[in-house]
Design an enzyme around this catalytic site. Sequence first.
Site, PDB file in Angstrom:
ATOM      1  N   ASP A 134       0.858  -1.179   0.000  1.00 31.50           N
ATOM      2  CA  ASP A 134       0.000   0.000   0.000  1.00 31.50           C
ATOM      3  C   ASP A 134       0.900   1.235   0.000  1.00 31.50           C
ATOM      4  O   ASP A 134       1.717   1.422   0.905  1.00 31.50           O
ATOM      5  CB  ASP A 134      -0.834  -0.055   1.290  1.00 31.50           C
ATOM      6  CG  ASP A 134      -2.102   0.753   1.225  1.00 31.50           C
ATOM      7  OD1 ASP A 134      -2.109   1.782   0.524  1.00 31.50           O
ATOM      8  OD2 ASP A 134      -3.067   0.368   1.894  1.00 31.50           O
ATOM      9  N   ASP A 175      -3.077   4.514  -2.532  1.00 28.90           N
ATOM     10  CA  ASP A 175      -3.991   5.245  -1.664  1.00 28.90           C
ATOM     11  C   ASP A 175      -4.508   6.519  -2.343  1.00 28.90           C
ATOM     12  O   ASP A 175      -3.742   7.210  -3.027  1.00 28.90           O
ATOM     13  CB  ASP A 175      -3.216   5.623  -0.389  1.00 28.90           C
ATOM     14  CG  ASP A 175      -4.120   6.090   0.731  1.00 28.90           C
ATOM     15  OD1 ASP A 175      -4.994   5.319   1.150  1.00 28.90           O
ATOM     16  OD2 ASP A 175      -3.935   7.239   1.184  1.00 28.90           O
ATOM     17  N   GLU A 209      -7.140   3.330  -5.265  1.00 24.63           N
ATOM     18  CA  GLU A 209      -8.295   3.632  -4.426  1.00 24.63           C
ATOM     19  C   GLU A 209      -8.917   4.932  -4.920  1.00 24.63           C
ATOM     20  O   GLU A 209      -8.278   5.978  -4.857  1.00 24.63           O
ATOM     21  CB  GLU A 209      -7.869   3.780  -2.961  1.00 24.63           C
ATOM     22  CG  GLU A 209      -9.070   3.959  -2.063  1.00 24.63           C
ATOM     23  CD  GLU A 209      -8.787   4.691  -0.770  1.00 24.63           C
ATOM     24  OE1 GLU A 209      -9.572   4.546   0.162  1.00 24.63           O
ATOM     25  OE2 GLU A 209      -7.777   5.426  -0.695  1.00 24.63           O
ATOM     26  N   HIS A 238     -10.383  -1.799   5.905  1.00 18.62           N
ATOM     27  CA  HIS A 238      -9.975  -1.144   7.151  1.00 18.62           C
ATOM     28  C   HIS A 238     -10.623   0.231   7.314  1.00 18.62           C
ATOM     29  O   HIS A 238     -10.464   0.857   8.355  1.00 18.62           O
ATOM     30  CB  HIS A 238      -8.442  -1.027   7.200  1.00 18.62           C
ATOM     31  CG  HIS A 238      -7.909  -0.079   6.169  1.00 18.62           C
ATOM     32  ND1 HIS A 238      -7.853  -0.390   4.823  1.00 18.62           N
ATOM     33  CD2 HIS A 238      -7.443   1.178   6.280  1.00 18.62           C
ATOM     34  CE1 HIS A 238      -7.367   0.644   4.174  1.00 18.62           C
ATOM     35  NE2 HIS A 238      -7.103   1.605   5.032  1.00 18.62           N
ATOM     36  N   ASP A 239     -11.313   0.712   6.291  1.00 17.55           N
ATOM     37  CA  ASP A 239     -12.014   2.002   6.400  1.00 17.55           C
ATOM     38  C   ASP A 239     -13.521   1.831   6.588  1.00 17.55           C
ATOM     39  O   ASP A 239     -14.233   2.813   6.783  1.00 17.55           O
ATOM     40  CB  ASP A 239     -11.795   2.843   5.130  1.00 17.55           C
ATOM     41  CG  ASP A 239     -10.361   3.330   4.995  1.00 17.55           C
ATOM     42  OD1 ASP A 239      -9.683   3.494   6.028  1.00 17.55           O
ATOM     43  OD2 ASP A 239      -9.923   3.541   3.850  1.00 17.55           O
TER      44      ASP A 239
HETATM   45  O1  TEU Z   1      -8.717   6.289   2.566  1.00 20.72           O
HETATM   46  C1  TEU Z   1      -9.271   7.388   1.911  1.00 20.72           C
HETATM   47  C2  TEU Z   1     -10.644   7.650   2.227  1.00 20.72           C
HETATM   48  O2  TEU Z   1     -11.349   8.069   1.352  1.00 20.72           O
HETATM   49  C3  TEU Z   1     -11.113   7.342   3.623  1.00 20.72           C
HETATM   50  O3  TEU Z   1     -10.279   7.948   4.521  1.00 20.72           O
HETATM   51  C4  TEU Z   1     -12.471   7.825   3.831  1.00 20.72           C
HETATM   52  O4  TEU Z   1     -12.548   9.204   3.608  1.00 20.72           O
HETATM   53  C5  TEU Z   1     -12.894   7.567   5.240  1.00 20.72           C
HETATM   54  O5  TEU Z   1     -12.378   6.365   5.663  1.00 20.72           O
HETATM   55  C6  TEU Z   1     -14.385   7.535   5.330  1.00 20.72           C
HETATM   56  O6  TEU Z   1     -14.789   6.951   6.524  1.00 20.72           O
HETATM   57  C7  TEU Z   1      -7.357   6.063   2.486  1.00 20.72           C
HETATM   58  C8  TEU Z   1      -6.974   4.973   3.444  1.00 20.72           C
HETATM   59  O7  TEU Z   1      -7.600   3.764   3.087  1.00 20.72           O
HETATM   60  C9  TEU Z   1      -7.313   5.412   4.832  1.00 20.72           C
HETATM   61  O8  TEU Z   1      -7.088   4.411   5.793  1.00 20.72           O
HETATM   62  C10 TEU Z   1      -6.491   6.642   5.143  1.00 20.72           C
HETATM   63  O9  TEU Z   1      -6.860   7.157   6.381  1.00 20.72           O
HETATM   64  C11 TEU Z   1      -6.667   7.736   4.075  1.00 20.72           C
HETATM   65  O10 TEU Z   1      -6.581   7.220   2.763  1.00 20.72           O
HETATM   66  C12 TEU Z   1      -5.585   8.778   4.199  1.00 20.72           C
HETATM   67  O11 TEU Z   1      -4.353   8.269   3.788  1.00 20.72           O
END
Ligand code: TEU
Length: 545
Positions: free
Chosen positions: A98, A199, A254, A315-316
């Site tokens: 990642d 990301d 992503e 994980h989000d």
């Molecule tokens: O996620 C981007 C993202 O769009 C999410 O943060 C989303 O806005 C949020 O989870 C909604 O609940 C990526 C990664 O997957 C995330 O873990 C990181 O925090 C983020 O980028 C910043 O790098």
Amino acid sequence: METPWWKSAVFYEIYMPSFCDGNGDGIGDFAGIVSKLDELQELGVEGLWLTPFYLSPKVDNGYDIADYTTIDPDYGTMVDFDTFIREAHDRGFKVIVDLVLNHTSVEHPWFKESRSSQTNPKRDWYIWKDPVEGDVPNNWESFFGGLAWEYDESTGQYYYHAFAKEQVDLNWANPDVRTAMKEVMGFWLDKGINGFRLDVINFLKVSGEFLDNPYDAAGEQQHVHDKDQAGILDAIAEICAYVHEREGAFMVGEIGSEDMDVLSRYSGKGLLDVVFNFNLGSQETFSFDRLYTELQKMEEVHASDQVPTLFFSSHDMPRHISRFGDGNPELEEKRAKLIATLMLTAKGVPFLYYGDEIGMRDFVAETIEDMRDVQGLTAYQLALANGKSSEEALHMANAKCRDKSRTPMQWTEEKFGGFSDAEPWIGMGPQHRLLNVRAEKQRPDSIYQFYRKLIALRRRHPALYGGYYALMERREDTLLYVRRAAGEEALVALNFGAKTLALSSGLRIAGNPYLALSNYRETAEDFGSFILRPYEAVVWISETN
Ligand code: TEU
Ligand code: CA
């Protein structure tokens, strides 16, 4: 041309701090992952996606990188990484890492230089703006809440951060930034990795005019000027060209966008191999209509050289079994198996999130001290600042908090789930003494056993991952599709509703179909009179020559 490996692979997301702790400090690490590679092989997944493991103050669990080519000591050393790659490759796994190209940690030396003076050669590596009438340059909001601008006292300008203020956005309009990042990618490719998960890759460019973002009727800011900007595809094409020079290197981006037309711009020839489409699997509560509509849209929009992605947890996101759950464990298991079947047999590259294969449930922080996620903690602080009571603030923070799906992997019924001997960095998920790999291996109809059978079935049958796919129709709340490859045909029927349906009439499949899989114990094995019970998932397969 040979079919690329990733077109048939089942990916598995490993959340670094929570998979397995090898050295007893309560944090997952490379040694822990290596000790579980045989387990993963038994499950049958092939592609491993590791969340960030680079040196980081971990304000956002590693999505704030302070050095792109050093392993964070919490996860081990470069020797541990090399061992992991070797052990993974020996077992036939492919590894994707990642990479966060959009922003660095405030602690990255590049940013330390950049913030040291307005004339520093690295000043332009980040996005600095003068105050406007003594205030922020515009109204852009951070995705974690609050404004996306942070004032830097010593140089009198604001810097831009789309996420936490400790995650500073790089200026991708600067060619030196691109060159530096290509070097980073080359470094990891040389180490033998098989690709990248990129990301927030559609955030690399912001509008050069810095116009205010509009708001929708509900008062939510619309991110019109800070993502998907003109020129973004050039930047992505440049890194893709660089990475694709390496044989078999895979790139998944992503991209958070509800607009399938926007999404589909990013993948295809010269661009990313695939992009994450959140619209299918991120619904807050389960709606079959919504699911069906999204599958139809995916069919319509994806050009023939584009392959969609299929995932329902990450994980989000809260885990789908909890999100779609209703407190009835038997139904929750059945629905989880339905989702599993869809993910592994519909058209697209599946990404299974660790723990979903054993039906791990969401964790909810009972006190603010139990909360770890920066998005939850930011929501808490903002709520307090807006005059909410600490109880209300905790409630609001939990709605945003991503800890839910980040708890330690549950290997055994032991106190810390066999994840670690020490107290883990984050609380254990609910019911971990019941929901764990060891227990589920002993239960023939567990979610774990279902995944294992399903993945093995998919590996044996190219019709389930390659070749022809047609979203046939829906009958009531049942989804039907056909898949076909040389010499075989498959019919998948997924009943997301509580009604029993007699399905045989009008359904056709070549040859003599046999029942290859069901999430019920006893299923009639005669295609001609087949009935689908509530929440039943079945796969029929026949040989056609
Ligand atoms: O996620 C981007 C993202 O769009 C999410 O943060 C989303 O806005 C949020 O989870 C909604 O609940 C990526 C990664 O997957 C995330 O873990 C990181 O925090 C983020 O980028 C910043 O790098
Ligand atoms: Ca550890």
